[in-house]
Design a protein around this motif. Structure first.
Motif, short mmCIF file in Angstrom:
data_model
loop_
_atom_site.label_atom_id
_atom_site.label_comp_id
_atom_site.label_asym_id
_atom_site.label_seq_id
_atom_site.Cartn_x
_atom_site.Cartn_y
_atom_site.Cartn_z
N LYS A 168 -7.52 -4.11 -2.21
CA LYS A 168 -8.14 -3.33 -1.12
C LYS A 168 -7.17 -2.85 -0.06
CE LYS A 168 -12.70 -5.16 -1.74
NZ LYS A 168 -13.98 -5.28 -1.14
N SER A 169 -6.16 -3.68 0.29
CA SER A 169 -5.22 -3.29 1.33
C SER A 169 -3.89 -4.00 1.10
CB SER A 169 -5.76 -3.61 2.73
OG SER A 169 -5.89 -4.99 2.89
N TRP B 247 -1.79 -2.44 -3.85
CA TRP B 247 -1.48 -3.21 -5.06
C TRP B 247 -1.15 -4.65 -4.69
CZ3 TRP B 247 -1.84 -0.52 -9.60
CH2 TRP B 247 -1.87 0.86 -9.49
N SER B 248 -1.65 -5.57 -5.47
CA SER B 248 -1.26 -6.97 -5.38
C SER B 248 -0.19 -7.19 -6.44
CB SER B 248 -2.47 -7.88 -5.63
OG SER B 248 -2.06 -9.23 -5.67
N ILE C 145 8.41 1.44 7.00
CA ILE C 145 7.41 0.58 6.38
C ILE C 145 6.64 -0.11 7.49
CG2 ILE C 145 7.01 -1.42 4.88
CD1 ILE C 145 9.67 -0.77 3.51
N GLU C 146 5.32 -0.05 7.41
CA GLU C 146 4.48 -0.82 8.33
C GLU C 146 4.36 -2.22 7.74
OE1 GLU C 146 -0.14 -1.11 9.72
OE2 GLU C 146 0.67 0.90 9.29
N VAL C 147 4.90 -3.20 8.45
CA VAL C 147 4.93 -4.58 7.96
C VAL C 147 3.84 -5.36 8.68
CG1 VAL C 147 6.31 -6.67 7.72
CG2 VAL C 147 7.40 -4.43 7.50
N ARG C 148 2.86 -5.80 7.92
CA ARG C 148 1.77 -6.61 8.47
C ARG C 148 2.01 -8.10 8.25
NH1 ARG C 148 -3.27 -3.09 6.12
NH2 ARG C 148 -2.99 -1.27 7.46
N SER C 149 2.98 -8.43 7.39
CA SER C 149 3.30 -9.83 7.09
C SER C 149 4.78 -9.95 6.78
CB SER C 149 2.47 -10.31 5.89
OG SER C 149 3.01 -11.49 5.34
N ASP C 150 5.48 -10.76 7.56
CA ASP C 150 6.91 -11.00 7.29
C ASP C 150 7.10 -11.72 5.96
OD1 ASP C 150 7.71 -9.77 9.65
OD2 ASP C 150 7.67 -11.64 10.79
N GLU D 207 0.86 -1.19 0.00
CA GLU D 207 0.00 0.00 0.00
C GLU D 207 0.89 1.23 0.00
OE1 GLU D 207 -3.70 1.63 2.70
OE2 GLU D 207 -3.21 -0.51 2.71
N VAL D 208 0.77 2.03 -1.04
CA VAL D 208 1.63 3.20 -1.25
C VAL D 208 0.81 4.47 -1.09
CG1 VAL D 208 3.14 4.38 -2.88
CG2 VAL D 208 3.07 1.89 -2.85
N LYS D 209 1.33 5.42 -0.32
CA LYS D 209 0.71 6.73 -0.18
C LYS D 209 1.48 7.72 -1.06
CE LYS D 209 -2.69 7.00 2.59
NZ LYS D 209 -3.99 7.09 1.93
#
Length: 93
Positions: A37-38, A22-23, A67-72, A9-11
């Motif tokens: 979506k996220s 983006w996937s 970077i906010e990392v929600r998944s390693d 997710e890029v701002k």
């Protein structure tokens, strides 16, 4: 060459088309990104640009808290795509 996938997710406050999630899927040097979506990785466009160029690499940027990392797993996959490289600026400032 490697394969993998992750979401990011890029701002980007300046270019609306860049802004969003983006996937990303890549295989043998070919990458494709589609809106989603996220993202499992959240960052601004400046940090994304650094990761894309490979210096500092995306893992280093994450360790700096940029970077906010929600998944390693997403971070490991992104590291494979955004291969760290030596950057050289030939301009004199």
């Amino acid at each position: 060459e490697s394969t993998g996938e992750f979401t990011i997710e890029v701002k980007d406050p300046l270019i609306q088309e860049n802004d969003g999630a983006w996937s990303v899927k890549f295989d043998q040097g070919v990458a494709k990104a589609v809106k989603c979506k996220s993202g499992d990785l959240k960052l601004d466009i400046s940090t994304f640009s650094q990761a894309y160029m490979g210096s500092p690499n995306i893992t280093e940027l994450a360790s700096y808290g940029l970077i906010e990392v929600r998944s390693d797993d997403a971070l490991r996959a992104a590291q494979k795509l955004f291969d760290p490289i030596q950057v050289c600026c030939m301009d004199f400032f």
